[in-house]
Design an enzyme around this catalytic site. Structure first.
Site, mmCIF file in Angstrom:
data_model
loop_
_atom_site.group_PDB
_atom_site.id
_atom_site.type_symbol
_atom_site.label_atom_id
_atom_site.label_comp_id
_atom_site.label_asym_id
_atom_site.label_seq_id
_atom_site.Cartn_x
_atom_site.Cartn_y
_atom_site.Cartn_z
ATOM 1 N N SER A 1 66.260 -21.147 55.986
ATOM 2 C CA SER A 1 64.841 -20.792 56.050
ATOM 3 C C SER A 1 63.930 -22.010 55.890
ATOM 4 C CB SER A 1 64.500 -19.774 54.962
ATOM 5 O OG SER A 1 65.172 -18.555 55.191
ATOM 6 N N GLU B 1 77.017 -13.801 55.057
ATOM 7 C CA GLU B 1 76.038 -13.887 53.978
ATOM 8 C C GLU B 1 75.532 -12.498 53.589
ATOM 9 O OE1 GLU B 1 71.668 -15.847 52.944
ATOM 10 O OE2 GLU B 1 72.337 -15.701 55.017
ATOM 11 N N GLU C 1 63.690 -4.482 55.473
ATOM 12 C CA GLU C 1 63.054 -3.974 56.689
ATOM 13 C C GLU C 1 63.753 -4.503 57.938
ATOM 14 O OE1 GLU C 1 60.370 -3.594 53.328
ATOM 15 O OE2 GLU C 1 61.483 -5.302 54.120
#
Length: 398
Positions: A138, A253, A382
């Protein structure tokens, strides 16, 4: 009894005898908090000498990665033998001998995409807990849209020079090495031109800064790369095809994050609750509602463990749907959050303490707050639900 079944029973008996002789009593107790987890690495800190001995002993046997090939330091066990080992570890309530992003994420990617030299160099160290890894995925502008990464690797012949920033890098301040996505072709479409590389966190130009969370702890970090030299020998997979490696690793992961819901079970809950509410005349928790909630969690946890095993079997047979990892990640995250909600309820007023010896410096409250990130890290809940709706349920409009 078939020959295969007889062989498994022999293996079970031998495994049980070995564990009884080698698993220290100190690691057969419920894990008090995440701070007691065994991570290994060059600068490892262990809760007790027994925890270090447990990691070393299991690592030497290859049982921290039981299904990896023996030639790379693994246990060389079959899928069925690995299940037997897992059940025997649960039987004696043994804490995990090693928690490792190397075992859970990088190792499978190296086995699938790595060169023989990379496998022989890194995998045995991972198994023995000698090297601790963090994940450089990220970035400030590339979270759920991971392919939007901007960290660049400039070609300098036999090496790259890497510049950029990562964020939410779990335990970067404690890791020895990083597996990292970098953009090696800035002109290519965003899912192309990405490469997957490895480098030492002590390389000049690498720096980290912990991000303090609501729990007061900092498992996540900002990670900065300022003219970092990365050798081309540390490229995993093909140049500019790192997205293939990244997707493969992400599935592991998400399964790993989901499986974290298994770490602390009903035994820890029961002991905590017994101290707070006491026992009735029959030796049960003197709070039937809390007792029922703990039992319900144990049942759900057992069902989830079977789901993990089934998914592993399907993966081994090459029949696992790619979206199953999202199912496990979503449900495991919710299960772990429920477990810590119950630990707070079971602990009563003591669980609310933020500091002090009696509360182990607020371990219950801090760990409970930490679990709020479970539904964000590794892809938000989500995102997982969208993946399940679109790829698994094939719902219209998903």
């Amino acid at each position: 009894m078939s020959e295969a079944a007889s062989g498994l029973e022999t293996f079970r008996a031998e495994t049980r005898a070995w564990l009884e002789a080698n698993c220290p009593a100190e690691v057969r107790e419920p894990m008090p908090s995440e701070a007691d987890m065994i991570w290994g690495g060059r600068n490892a800190v262990f809760a007790t000498p027994a925890h270090e001995r447990w990691m070393r002993t299991m690592g030497e046997r290859g049982w921290t990665a039981p299904e990896w090939p023996r030639e790379y330091g693994g246990g060389g066990l079959s899928r069925e033998q690995a299940k037997v080992l897992a059940s025997e570890l649960r039987r004696i309530r043994a804490q995990p001998a090693l928690n490792s992003f190397g075992v859970w994420m990088l190792g499978p990617a190296l086995l699938a995409f790595g060169t023989e030299e990379q496998k022989k160099r890194f995998l045995p160290e991972i198994v023995r807990g000698e090297i601790r890894w963090c994940q450089g995925y990220s970035e400030p502008g590339a979270g759920s849209d991971l392919a939007g990464i901007q960290t660049r690797a400039e070609d300098r012949g036999d090496h790259w020079i890497v510049n950029g920033q990562k964020v939410w890098t779990s335990y970067a301040d404690k890791a020895d090495w990083i597996f990292c996505l970098v953009r090696t072709d800035p002109e290519a479409p965003k899912h192309k031109g990405i490469s997957f590389v490895l480098f030492d966190m002590t390389t000049p130009g690498v720096s980290t800064r912990p991000i303090t969370l609501i729990s007061g702890k900092s498992p996540f970090c900002e990670t900065f790369f300022d003219d970092v030299r990365v050798e081309k020998a540390n490229l995993v997979g093909e140049l500019n095809r790192g997205w293939d490696v990244a997707k493969y690793l992400l599935a592991h992961e998400r399964t790993m994050i989901g499986a974290m819901g298994e770490v602390m079970g009903g035994a820890a809950l029961g002991r905590t609750a017994a101290k707070a509410v006491g026992l009735d005349e029959a030796g049960r928790l003197d709070d039937p509602m809390l007792r029922a909630r703990i039992a319900e969690l144990d049942v759900d946890g057992a069902a989830f463990r079977l789901a993990l095993e089934r998914t592993g079997d399907l993966a081994k047979a090459g029949r696992a749907h790619p979206a199953l990892s999202s199912v496990l990640k979503y449900y495991g995250s919710e299960l772990n959050k429920r477990r810590h909600e119950l630990l707070m309820a079971a602990g009563g007023a003591d669980a609310l303490e933020w500091e002090g010896e009696r509360s182990r410096d607020g371990a219950a409250a801090r760990d409970w707050l930490r679990t709020k990130a479970n539904s964000i890290e590794g892809g938000t809940s989500e995102i997982q639900l969208n993946i399940i709706a679109k790829h698994l349920l094939q719902l219209p409009g998903a």
